[in-house]
Each structure stands twice: as structure tokens, then as C-alpha cells.
Write an enzyme that holds these catalytic residues in place. Structure first.
Site, mmCIF file in Angstrom:
data_model
loop_
_atom_site.group_PDB
_atom_site.id
_atom_site.type_symbol
_atom_site.label_atom_id
_atom_site.label_comp_id
_atom_site.label_asym_id
_atom_site.label_seq_id
_atom_site.Cartn_x
_atom_site.Cartn_y
_atom_site.Cartn_z
ATOM 1 N N LYS A 165 35.541 7.682 -1.118
ATOM 2 C CA LYS A 165 35.948 8.758 -1.592
ATOM 3 C C LYS A 165 36.045 10.104 -0.474
ATOM 4 O O LYS A 165 36.921 10.896 -0.732
ATOM 5 C CB LYS A 165 35.185 9.535 -2.863
ATOM 6 C CG LYS A 165 34.949 8.715 -4.164
ATOM 7 C CD LYS A 165 35.923 9.143 -4.919
ATOM 8 C CE LYS A 165 36.100 8.445 -6.267
ATOM 9 N NZ LYS A 165 37.076 8.875 -7.433
ATOM 10 N N ASP A 217 31.986 12.381 -11.207
ATOM 11 C CA ASP A 217 30.780 11.787 -11.494
ATOM 12 C C ASP A 217 29.691 11.550 -10.227
ATOM 13 O O ASP A 217 28.901 10.973 -10.439
ATOM 14 C CB ASP A 217 31.310 10.237 -11.744
ATOM 15 C CG ASP A 217 31.720 10.255 -13.117
ATOM 16 O OD1 ASP A 217 30.982 10.789 -14.199
ATOM 17 O OD2 ASP A 217 32.859 9.839 -13.378
#
Length: 415
Positions: A88, A137
Site C-alpha cells: 500500500k 482497514d
């Protein structure tokens, strides 16, 4: 059996996508407006200049290959990416930079500005007055917070009630304000959007929806840097026949699909998208042939995949590009984390987080079923590629699951 019927083996499901154009040689021009090799080259040129950039390792797991009776296993290990612990880092931070550049263009009226100009002291105060935000998340929010800190802007990150304290603290470490909201991931997405509208924040989301498309393109485009790294590392080695990739909102899977499709054409590997059975929005969308929202608490140990609404941009690529979809239960992920950590079958020990192992777990399950192997075209010559999307991004949770810390896992190599 109808080859496009949902196949079930316990809690594991398989669905062959009837709309997949696997043998198509060309990546459609309409999809290049979403993700393209040309845009990858821009992302790559920027990201390789970031401090600490280095390609993450591509591991060869001969023991796992033998266990599954396939020709070889490539394992792209993202645990060390920029010290953030996941792939990410490539997407969120790159999208922050691109968003700030667009705001700088609008502020100055100078169209010739580039990402390098974000470091110009003349624009420091303007950038410091901007606030980026997103729901997460865990890993995407960490990347956005890291990108915001590096760029010098403000950051507010929204998490839902099931996000662990460890992941919350990891985000706050980079100076972001963290807001916890009740409900699931999709509830936090809505809250972030509402607050952004009220306070003038700029949303840096990894999922797209009507009226919000530009930033998610940048996020996904950042991920393609990882995909090209893997292709370069494989080089003249045996070509990949299958990729098992994590689902979530679909951004990672779409980046893998698009980049390999455009680069490799008809030689691209078969893509199998994997999700938790408690958060299977892509699987359900594939079965129904249109975007579907999955409701409920979406509470799965694979926290990075706990998504109920797909990214519309990702769906445009995945619907024609995905060969098959699979779901699996949490226990399969937990067992796979332990299998990789304990270095069975002679493979080096690997630290893989809960979401990182979904592809591996699904492939292991599929390889145990002769008819599933046949349906997916897996045999003793197949070369399987996994993108291990995270390491121990929640160190305490990882140790509880595996029974060892990441340091203890890796120390096995020296024993």
C-alpha cells in the site's frame, strides 16, 4: 456440472468467470484511461526517487511448489516496502502527491509544475494548509499518512470499530489524526466522505464510486510499480501461468490484471481473485454479472480484505480480465500464515500478514481438488505467482496467530 456454476468444497468456493477474455491479445484502449503502461512509467519515475526505494524480493518457494505439485512458486514479498510493511505504500503516498500537484496547479495556474515542485519552499505554506483524508482497514491509511507527512500536508484517517489498536497506532505514528467510527469499512468510507465535504478535506481513497475516479486511478497506478518489479525479477525465467491475488475493493487485483494484460497480451497468466467468505463483494458481483454490495459486519481476520463494496474502476478491468474467483474462510488464512512462518518443506521462513496469505491459501485449497485443478488449468508445469501484500502490520496479532514474533520467525534462517 455447468462450468460456470459456483463450486463448493467446505467453506471454499470457486467460480469461473464466463466473461473473461483470457485469449484476447490486446488490452482495450478504453481500459487505458484507467490504468496504462504510459501512466505506470510516470508513477515509476516518481516512486524510484523516494528515499528508501528498493524493489522488494521475489522469493522462490520450491517446497510449497512440491506440496501443491506445480512447477514453481514465485512469492513477491511486500513486508519490507518502505518500512510500512505492505504494498500500500506505493499507492496511497503516490496518490497524495498527485492530488497535491493538482491543487497546486489550480492555486498557481501554472500547468508546467511537476511532482518535484512539491518540495519547492515557495509552496510549503500552501501545502501545509491542505488536509488529506481516507477510510482504511489499516495499510492504505498508513500509506496516506506517510505520504502526507513526507509532503508536508495535514492528514485525518478514519477507521472502523474492527480495526486493531496496533494498526491505529501505526497510522498515528506518522502524525495523522485517527478517527474511529462505528460499523464496518464501508461505514467508515461514508463518514470520511461526509466529513471531507463539511471540512474541506481531500479524500485519497483506494476505491472509486460515481463522481470520484481520478484519485483511485493514481492509487492503482502506484501498485503497478510492484507488478513490473515482479516481471523484471522473473526475467527470462519460466513465465507465470497463474496469479492468485487478494480481492478487497479490487484495486490491487485490477493493477495486476491491467499491467500484465497490457504488457503480455495473450501470454498473460490466468488471474484468480481471492476474498474472505465474509466479505466477498467481487465474487458475488462476478456471479451476478454486475456490481453487488455485500452487507453485514464483514468481520474477517483478513482485515485488509474486509470490504463490501467494489471499486467501480477496478470492476471495469476485472470483469473481462479475471479468469476465476474464489472465497475462503479465516481458518485457511491462519493455517497458511503458520505454514509460511515455520518454513516447512525446506522453504525459507516468511513473515506474512493475514491478508497477504489469501492467494496462497486459495491456491493450496484448489490444488487439493483434481477437478478444480483441471478447471483452472493447473498442472505439474504451472508457475504460480503470489503477491504477498503485507508483513506483520499488526505485530501483536501476528504473534498471537503464529506463536512467534516476526523476529523469531526470521531468526530460524540462522539456526
Amino acid at each position: 456440472m455447468n462450468k460456470h456454476a459456483v463450486r463448493e468444497q467446505g467453506a471454499v468456493q470457486l467460480y469461473l468467470n464466463p466473461r473473461c477474455v483470457q485469449d484476447s491479445q490486446e488490452y482495450d484502449a478504453s481500459l487505458q484511461s484507467i490504468l496504462s503502461v504510459a501512466a505506470y512509467e510516470q508513477a515509476q519515475a516518481s516512486i524510484v526517487q523516494w528515499p528508501g526505494y528498493t524493489p522488494t524480493p521475489l522469493r522462490h518457494l520450491s517446497g510449497l511448489a512440491a506440496q501443491m505439485n506445480v512447477g514453481g512458486v514465485y512469492y513477491k514479498d511486500e513486508a519490507g516496502r518502505f518500512g510500512l510493511g505492505s504494498f500500500k505504500a506505493l499507492g496511497g503516498a503516490y496518490a497524495v502527491n498527485r492530488l497535491l500537484l493538482r491543487q497546486l496547479h489550480a492555486h498557481t495556474g501554472i500547468d508546467s509544475l511537476t511532482l518535484d515542485d512539491l518540495k519547492n519552499p515557495a509552496y510549503k505554506d500552501f501545502i501545509a494548509g491542505l488536509t488529506v483524508t481516507c477510510a482504511t482497514d489499516g495499510n492504505h491509511g498508513r500509506s496516506v499518512a506517510w505520504g502526507a507527512k513526507n509532503a508536508g500536508c495535514q492528514c485525518v484517517i478514519y477507521i472502523h470499530e474492527h480495526v486493531s489498536t496496533g494498526r491505529e497506532q501505526a497510522i498515528a505514528f506518522y502524525g495523522a489524526k485517527v478517527v474511529r467510527v462505528p460499523g464496518n469499512y464501508d461505514d467508515s468510507v461514508r463518514q470520511a466522505a461526509e466529513d471531507a465535504q463539511e471540512h474541506g478535506y481531500f479524500v485519497v481513497s483506494d476505491t472509486s464510486y460515481p463522481g470520484y475516479m481520478d484519485v483511485p486511478k493514481d492509487v492503482m497506478q502506484g501498485y503497478t510499480v510492484m507488478v513490473q518489479e515482479a516481471l523484471d525479477q522473473i526475467g527470462s525465467g519460466k513465465p507465470v501461468s497463474h496469479v492468485f491475488i487478494q480481492g478487497g475493493v479490487g484495486g490491487l487485483a485490477a493493477a495486476v490484471c491491467a499491467h500484465m494484460w497490457e504488457r503480455l497480451g495473450a501470454q498473460r497468466p490466468r488471474l484468480i481473485v481471492v476474498e474472505p467468505n465474509k466479505a466477498d463483494c467481487l465474487f458475488q458481483s462476478a456471479v451476478q454479472g454486475k456490481p453487488v454490495t455485500v452487507t453485514g459486519d464483514l468481520n474477517t481476520v483478513m482485515a485488509g480484505l474486509a470490504c463490501g463494496e467494489i471499486s467501480l474502476l477496478a470492476w471495469e478491468i476485472l470483469d473481462p480480465g479475471t479468469y476465476a474467483y474464489m472465497t475462503l474462510e479465516d481458518d485457511a488464512a491462519l493455517q497458511t500464515m503458520r505454514r509460511l512462518a515455520r518454513a516447512d518443506k525446506g522453504d525459507a521462513p516468511i513473515v506474512a500478514g493475514e491478508s497477504a496469505v489469501a492467494g496462497v491459501a486459495a491456491c493450496m485449497a484448489a490444488c487439493e481438488q483434481p477437478d478444480w485443478r483441471q478447471a483452472l488449468g493447473i498442472d505439474e508445469n504451472s508457475q504460480i505467482l503470489f503477491f504477498a501484500s503485507e508483513g506483520d502490520t499488526d505485530a501483536q496479532l501476528y504473534q498471537r496467530i503464529v506463536g512467534m514474533s516476526a523476529q523469531e520467525v526470521l531468526a530460524q534462517e540462522t539456526i
